[in-house]
Design a protein around this motif. Structure first.
Motif, PDB file in Angstrom:
ATOM      1  N   TYR A  13       0.835  -1.208   0.000  1.00 26.39           N
ATOM      2  CA  TYR A  13       0.000   0.000   0.000  1.00 26.39           C
ATOM      3  C   TYR A  13       0.868   1.255   0.000  1.00 26.39           C
ATOM      4  O   TYR A  13       0.635   2.189  -0.780  1.00 26.39           O
ATOM      5  CB  TYR A  13      -0.924   0.007   1.213  1.00 26.39           C
ATOM      6  CG  TYR A  13      -1.739   1.274   1.341  1.00 26.39           C
ATOM      7  CD1 TYR A  13      -2.927   1.435   0.627  1.00 26.39           C
ATOM      8  CD2 TYR A  13      -1.314   2.324   2.158  1.00 26.39           C
ATOM      9  CE1 TYR A  13      -3.670   2.607   0.727  1.00 26.39           C
ATOM     10  CE2 TYR A  13      -2.038   3.492   2.261  1.00 26.39           C
ATOM     11  CZ  TYR A  13      -3.217   3.630   1.545  1.00 26.39           C
ATOM     12  OH  TYR A  13      -3.939   4.792   1.638  1.00 26.39           O
ATOM     13  N   GLN A  14       1.896   1.285   0.868  1.00 24.84           N
ATOM     14  CA  GLN A  14       2.760   2.462   0.939  1.00 24.84           C
ATOM     15  C   GLN A  14       3.561   2.642  -0.341  1.00 24.84           C
ATOM     16  O   GLN A  14       3.779   3.770  -0.799  1.00 24.84           O
ATOM     17  CB  GLN A  14       3.696   2.341   2.143  1.00 24.84           C
ATOM     18  CG  GLN A  14       2.990   2.443   3.488  1.00 24.84           C
ATOM     19  CD  GLN A  14       2.320   3.789   3.700  1.00 24.84           C
ATOM     20  OE1 GLN A  14       2.860   4.818   3.313  1.00 24.84           O
ATOM     21  NE2 GLN A  14       1.146   3.782   4.313  1.00 24.84           N
ATOM     22  N   VAL A  15       4.016   1.543  -0.944  1.00 25.57           N
ATOM     23  CA  VAL A  15       4.757   1.625  -2.202  1.00 25.57           C
ATOM     24  C   VAL A  15       3.877   2.223  -3.296  1.00 25.57           C
ATOM     25  O   VAL A  15       4.295   3.122  -4.040  1.00 25.57           O
ATOM     26  CB  VAL A  15       5.265   0.222  -2.617  1.00 25.57           C
ATOM     27  CG1 VAL A  15       5.837   0.255  -4.027  1.00 25.57           C
ATOM     28  CG2 VAL A  15       6.313  -0.276  -1.631  1.00 25.57           C
ATOM     29  N   GLN A  16       2.638   1.755  -3.400  1.00 27.84           N
ATOM     30  CA  GLN A  16       1.737   2.250  -4.434  1.00 27.84           C
ATOM     31  C   GLN A  16       1.286   3.679  -4.140  1.00 27.84           C
ATOM     32  O   GLN A  16       1.077   4.478  -5.062  1.00 27.84           O
ATOM     33  CB  GLN A  16       0.537   1.312  -4.556  1.00 27.84           C
ATOM     34  CG  GLN A  16       0.905  -0.076  -5.078  1.00 27.84           C
ATOM     35  CD  GLN A  16      -0.271  -1.038  -5.097  1.00 27.84           C
ATOM     36  OE1 GLN A  16      -1.415  -0.617  -5.227  1.00 27.84           O
ATOM     37  NE2 GLN A  16       0.012  -2.319  -4.968  1.00 27.84           N
ATOM     38  N   LEU A  17       1.148   4.014  -2.849  1.00 28.69           N
ATOM     39  CA  LEU A  17       0.780   5.382  -2.490  1.00 28.69           C
ATOM     40  C   LEU A  17       1.888   6.345  -2.889  1.00 28.69           C
ATOM     41  O   LEU A  17       1.628   7.422  -3.445  1.00 28.69           O
ATOM     42  CB  LEU A  17       0.530   5.471  -0.985  1.00 28.69           C
ATOM     43  CG  LEU A  17       0.225   6.858  -0.418  1.00 28.69           C
ATOM     44  CD1 LEU A  17      -1.009   7.457  -1.080  1.00 28.69           C
ATOM     45  CD2 LEU A  17       0.034   6.791   1.098  1.00 28.69           C
ATOM     46  N   ARG A  18       3.158   5.969  -2.627  1.00 31.56           N
ATOM     47  CA  ARG A  18       4.286   6.806  -3.016  1.00 31.56           C
ATOM     48  C   ARG A  18       4.349   6.954  -4.534  1.00 31.56           C
ATOM     49  O   ARG A  18       4.611   8.048  -5.063  1.00 31.56           O
ATOM     50  CB  ARG A  18       5.569   6.174  -2.496  1.00 31.56           C
ATOM     51  CG  ARG A  18       6.844   6.929  -2.792  1.00 31.56           C
ATOM     52  CD  ARG A  18       6.975   8.156  -1.917  1.00 31.56           C
ATOM     53  NE  ARG A  18       6.566   9.359  -2.613  1.00 31.56           N
ATOM     54  CZ  ARG A  18       6.574  10.565  -2.086  1.00 31.56           C
ATOM     55  NH1 ARG A  18       6.945  10.712  -0.819  1.00 31.56           N
ATOM     56  NH2 ARG A  18       6.212  11.625  -2.783  1.00 31.56           N
ATOM     57  N   ALA A  19       4.081   5.857  -5.264  1.00 33.25           N
ATOM     58  CA  ALA A  19       4.085   5.907  -6.729  1.00 33.25           C
ATOM     59  C   ALA A  19       2.979   6.816  -7.245  1.00 33.25           C
ATOM     60  O   ALA A  19       3.160   7.562  -8.224  1.00 33.25           O
ATOM     61  CB  ALA A  19       3.924   4.494  -7.296  1.00 33.25           C
ATOM     62  N   LEU A  20       1.815   6.773  -6.600  1.00 34.26           N
ATOM     63  CA  LEU A  20       0.701   7.636  -6.995  1.00 34.26           C
ATOM     64  C   LEU A  20       1.066   9.105  -6.808  1.00 34.26           C
ATOM     65  O   LEU A  20       0.800   9.944  -7.684  1.00 34.26           O
ATOM     66  CB  LEU A  20      -0.533   7.278  -6.175  1.00 34.26           C
ATOM     67  CG  LEU A  20      -1.757   8.180  -6.344  1.00 34.26           C
ATOM     68  CD1 LEU A  20      -2.247   8.155  -7.791  1.00 34.26           C
ATOM     69  CD2 LEU A  20      -2.869   7.750  -5.387  1.00 34.26           C
ATOM     70  N   ILE A  21       1.685   9.423  -5.668  1.00 38.28           N
ATOM     71  CA  ILE A  21       2.090  10.808  -5.399  1.00 38.28           C
ATOM     72  C   ILE A  21       3.136  11.268  -6.408  1.00 38.28           C
ATOM     73  O   ILE A  21       3.056  12.372  -6.953  1.00 38.28           O
ATOM     74  CB  ILE A  21       2.621  10.930  -3.961  1.00 38.28           C
ATOM     75  CG1 ILE A  21       1.487  10.681  -2.956  1.00 38.28           C
ATOM     76  CG2 ILE A  21       3.252  12.294  -3.723  1.00 38.28           C
ATOM     77  CD1 ILE A  21       1.951  10.580  -1.519  1.00 38.28           C
ATOM     78  N   ASP A  22       4.132  10.412  -6.684  1.00 42.13           N
ATOM     79  CA  ASP A  22       5.181  10.761  -7.643  1.00 42.13           C
ATOM     80  C   ASP A  22       4.595  10.992  -9.039  1.00 42.13           C
ATOM     81  O   ASP A  22       5.031  11.895  -9.769  1.00 42.13           O
ATOM     82  CB  ASP A  22       6.248   9.668  -7.688  1.00 42.13           C
ATOM     83  CG  ASP A  22       7.079   9.606  -6.420  1.00 42.13           C
ATOM     84  OD1 ASP A  22       7.075  10.609  -5.656  1.00 42.13           O
ATOM     85  OD2 ASP A  22       7.722   8.564  -6.175  1.00 42.13           O
ATOM     86  N   ALA A  23       3.619  10.162  -9.421  1.00 47.25           N
ATOM     87  CA  ALA A  23       3.005  10.307 -10.743  1.00 47.25           C
ATOM     88  C   ALA A  23       2.248  11.630 -10.849  1.00 47.25           C
ATOM     89  O   ALA A  23       2.314  12.317 -11.877  1.00 47.25           O
ATOM     90  CB  ALA A  23       2.073   9.129 -11.014  1.00 47.25           C
ATOM     91  N   LYS A  24       1.545  12.013  -9.793  1.00 47.99           N
ATOM     92  CA  LYS A  24       0.804  13.281  -9.802  1.00 47.99           C
ATOM     93  C   LYS A  24       1.767  14.466  -9.832  1.00 47.99           C
ATOM     94  O   LYS A  24       1.516  15.479 -10.498  1.00 47.99           O
ATOM     95  CB  LYS A  24      -0.118  13.359  -8.587  1.00 47.99           C
ATOM     96  CG  LYS A  24      -1.294  12.375  -8.643  1.00 47.99           C
ATOM     97  CD  LYS A  24      -2.131  12.401  -7.370  1.00 47.99           C
ATOM     98  CE  LYS A  24      -2.993  13.642  -7.280  1.00 47.99           C
ATOM     99  NZ  LYS A  24      -4.110  13.647  -8.244  1.00 47.99           N
ATOM    100  N   LEU A  25       2.897  14.347  -9.123  1.00 49.34           N
ATOM    101  CA  LEU A  25       3.901  15.407  -9.164  1.00 49.34           C
ATOM    102  C   LEU A  25       4.510  15.524 -10.561  1.00 49.34           C
ATOM    103  O   LEU A  25       4.735  16.628 -11.073  1.00 49.34           O
ATOM    104  CB  LEU A  25       5.009  15.123  -8.136  1.00 49.34           C
ATOM    105  CG  LEU A  25       4.647  15.319  -6.664  1.00 49.34           C
ATOM    106  CD1 LEU A  25       5.768  14.802  -5.777  1.00 49.34           C
ATOM    107  CD2 LEU A  25       4.375  16.801  -6.366  1.00 49.34           C
TER     108      LEU A  25
END
Length: 267
Positions: free
Chosen positions: A210-222
């Motif tokens: 969950y944390q890995v995918q959450l970080r990836a989601l944030i990076d993608a939005k940035l």
């Protein structure tokens, strides 16, 4: 790492000076509550329910609440209690390590030998290893008397907080009250299934998906510019404009940070 406090392991006439460190840390991605329209942070306000004023931490005390009265306890009064002043990890007894039920374990701390000589520290560590014993200790941390288990992990002594016996609930489930029939064939098949999954435990093979995918989601939005600028927030003590919305997680975080700072200052 930064030590939480300094003290000494004591048993009999033996005194082992140590520094105490948190052995674990939280790597979860921190999320805040914001206003969906403009992205403004939702801030917690320490507001007195009697006078309505916003109160700074320096004017906040703790209190015991009864049915119709409270007893206010100041920081000075709490810090004067013997348990809070103590800087000793007092060994009560040495028990067989396999007698400790993991359900009682709380947070874990590393102990580092303090001073120029680590002989007493190493002697205690090797004695625990040779006897396969764990030291049951009493210690005080953050205005709370605690029970702990002092054991060996590699070359280091670790202190694990233990729950008090009355803090562990008894499981009493009605479905298990009567006899349950399990056939030999069922047990054999269940054992075969377990065997097919047998493997040595390697913690590094597991991650928090969950944390890995959450970080990836944030990076993608940035990366695609899907972000907003942060805005200046009101100074501490000033009421925020708009509604009075409370962020409990922010309150807990600040309270824990303040407690950590006080513990570090006294350490």
């Amino acid at each position: 790492m930064r030590s939480i406090w300094k003290g000494a392991i004591t048993f009999g006439l033996v005194n082992v000076p140590v520094k105490v460190y948190s052995a674990t840390e939280d790597h979860d991605v921190a999320l805040h509550q914001v206003h969906d329209e403009d992205g403004g942070r939702i801030r917690y306000q320490r507001r007195c329910e009697i006078c309505g004023q916003i109160v700074d931490f320096e004017h906040i005390d703790k209190a015991w609440a009864g049915d119709d009265q409270i007893v206010v306890l100041t920081e000075a009064e709490l810090s004067s209690l013997p348990a809070e002043r103590a800087r000793e990890i007092d060994v009560v007894e040495f028990v067989p390590s396999d007698q400790l039920d993991p359900i009682m374990f709380e947070r874990t701390y590393y102990l580092e030998p303090e001073g120029r000589s680590a002989k007493a520290y190493v002697l205690l560590r090797r004695t625990l290893e040779a006897t396969n014993r764990t030291a049951i200790v009493r210690f005080a941390l953050r205005q709370k008397t605690r029970l702990g288990a002092l054991r060996v992990r590699g070359d280091v002594l670790v202190l694990q907080g233990l729950l008090w016996s009355d803090e562990v609930r008894t499981a009493n489930f009605s479905a298990l009250a009567g006899p349950v029939s399990v056939t030999d064939r069922e047990l054999e098949l269940s054992g075969a299934l377990v065997k097919s999954f047998e493997k040595d435990f390697t913690p590094e093979e597991f991650s928090d998906d969950y944390q890995v995918q959450l970080r990836a989601l944030i990076d993608a939005k940035l990366a695609r510019g899907d972000s907003r600028e942060t805005h200046t927030t009101p100074e501490a003590g000033e009421p925020a404009s708009g509604g009075e919305v409370l962020d409990l997680m922010e309150a807990l975080r600040r309270s824990v940070d303040a407690s950590h700072r006080r513990s570090s200052d006294t350490g």
